[in-house]
Write a protein that holds these residues in place. Structure first.
Motif, PDB file in Angstrom:
ATOM      1  N   CYS A  41       0.858  -1.190   0.000  1.00 23.60           N
ATOM      2  CA  CYS A  41       0.000   0.000   0.000  1.00 23.60           C
ATOM      3  C   CYS A  41       0.894   1.241   0.000  1.00 23.60           C
ATOM      4  O   CYS A  41       2.037   1.187   0.459  1.00 23.60           O
ATOM      5  N   SER A  43       0.700   3.518   2.005  1.00 26.91           N
ATOM      6  CA  SER A  43       1.073   3.816   3.389  1.00 26.91           C
ATOM      7  C   SER A  43       2.271   2.975   3.830  1.00 26.91           C
ATOM      8  O   SER A  43       3.104   3.432   4.608  1.00 26.91           O
ATOM      9  N   HIS A  67      -0.742  -4.752   5.399  1.00 23.87           N
ATOM     10  CA  HIS A  67      -2.116  -4.872   5.915  1.00 23.87           C
ATOM     11  C   HIS A  67      -3.133  -5.294   4.851  1.00 23.87           C
ATOM     12  O   HIS A  67      -4.313  -5.381   5.132  1.00 23.87           O
ATOM     13  N   GLU A  68      -2.666  -5.533   3.616  1.00 21.83           N
ATOM     14  CA  GLU A  68      -3.605  -5.932   2.544  1.00 21.83           C
ATOM     15  C   GLU A  68      -3.344  -7.394   2.228  1.00 21.83           C
ATOM     16  O   GLU A  68      -2.594  -7.694   1.310  1.00 21.83           O
ATOM     17  N   GLU A 155      -8.957  -4.974   0.620  1.00 22.42           N
ATOM     18  CA  GLU A 155      -8.818  -3.817   1.524  1.00 22.42           C
ATOM     19  C   GLU A 155      -8.765  -2.498   0.752  1.00 22.42           C
ATOM     20  O   GLU A 155      -9.569  -1.595   1.007  1.00 22.42           O
TER      21      GLU A 155
HETATM   22 ZN   LIG Z   1      -3.695   0.000   2.361  1.00 19.40          ZN
END
Ligand SMILES: [Zn+2]
Ligand SMILES: [Zn+2]
Length: 360
Positions: A41, A43, A67-68, A155
């Motif tokens: 991501c 981020s 986190h994905e 996500e």
């Molecule tokens: Zn993300």
């Protein structure tokens, strides 16, 4: 489960290393997931380069980012086991924004603003590892015909979908999207699916190839608003859109980019009673500058779209039903060993990349 696992541990700006960590233990409310596919991501890039603090108490590592992700259930805590919700072998996608279901915000459906959030890959160890624990309430089963790699788009797609819902598209609308990254290219597809008559996609320096990918997934018009030698260059976007809309200007605009100038441009090129959605995460010191009189007398409306409350089931169905085609957005798949290389590639050569994934 006992044993060790390979994990990419992030310490500080540009310092991440592969280590052997204990496989995390499941508490009563957790499920242990064997990670299969993880998307990188924007981020993650910001965290890696020290541009944003991670979500730990100190804002620093050590932490496993990512986190994905999707994976396979290998161990189930006592609560989800008692409820019969998950079993080893289930194919799942993890919603990393894991709320408590017990605070006021949760009770009001503002689950993304929960007072007790736990976020794998941001506040606790995440998916750049062989295993990751997730609260059972943050897991969704995916069907056998959804690949782990497609599932890892859920996500970002849920976030994009939340932004598009806030845009309130009506049939026949002219929609302007600023930013031809993976978010923008998913949004193009959603806008068309929702009945937008025309979608214009805007990019900046080095974006021509990504703009062309946007055209392939459904954008009617592509414009480069920065690079004078681009064949898609327009020096006056407002005038160009005015011509395309017989003076009406855009009905809706969204800016899936952290570039503040793009958001201000989005406000400028919309017409009467338009809705503009602020989507990309701003830098800490960003301030909008908007001409107040035209904003007021043209009755424009600005909304923000933060995270993806209540958008997950629709996001999963959008992938399953092919409403948003995500496979074609993958421009690279790297092994866990090469996570840093993948992040660096996205930073140094963004114009030729859309989404890079890690196959664990
Ligand atoms: Zn993300
Ligand atoms: Zn809560």
């Amino acid at each position: 489960m006992e044993g060790k696992m390979r994990a990419q541990v992030f310490y500080e700006a540009e310092k991440m290393q592969m280590e052997m960590l204990p496989i995390p233990q499941v508490s009563a409310i957790d499920v242990l997931v064997k990670v299969k596919s993880v998307g990188i991501c924007g981020s993650d890039i910001s965290y890696y380069y020290g541009l944003s603090p991670v979500g730990t108490a100190t804002g620093k590592g050590p932490i496993v980012l990512g986190h994905e992700f999707t994976g396979e259930v290998v161990e189930v805590g006592s609560v989800p086991e008692m409820l019969g919700l998950f079993a080893p072998g289930d194919r799942v996608v993890v919603n990393p924004v894991q709320n408590c279901n017990a605070c006021y915000a949760c009770a009001e459906g503002k689950t993304h603003l929960c007072a007790n959030l736990s976020v794998p890959g941001v506040t606790v160890n995440g998916g750049f590892a062989q295993y990751c624990v997730s609260r059972y309430t943050g897991l969704f089963k995916i069907s056998d015909d959804m690949s782990y790699s497609a599932g890892a788009f859920t996500e970002p797609l849920a976030c994009a979908l939340n932004g598009i819902k806030k845009l309130g598209i009506e049939i026949g609308d002219f929609v302007a999207i600023f930013g031809p990254g993976s978010m923008g290219l998913m949004m193009v597809q959603m806008c068309k699916a929702l009945g937008a008559a025309k979608v214009a996609l805007m990019g900046a320096a080095g974006d021509d190839w990504r703009l062309e990918q946007g055209k392939k997934v459904g954008a009617d018009y592509i414009f480069n608003t920065v690079e004078k030698n681009s064949k898609y260059y327009t020096s006056d976007l407002k005038k160009t859109i005015s011509e395309l809309t017989k003076g009406r200007l855009a009905d809706r605009a969204i800016a899936p980019t952290s570039a503040n100038a793009a958001f201000e441009k989005a406000v400028e090129i919309v017409g009467n009673c338009a809705i503009i959605v602020h989507f990309g995460l701003p830098n800490a010191d960003d301030v909008f500058k908007i001409p107040a009189l035209s904003f007021h007398t043209m009755d424009k409306e600005i909304r923000s779209a933060w995270l993806a409350p209540l958008a997950w089931p629709a996001a999963i169905r959008s992938i399953e039903e092919g409403l948003v085609k995500v496979d074609r957005l993958i421009t690279g798949t790297y092994p866990l060993e090469d996570t840093e290389k993948a992040i660096r590639t996205l930073k140094t050569n963004p114009g030729n990349q859309i989404k890079i994934q890690i196959a664990v």
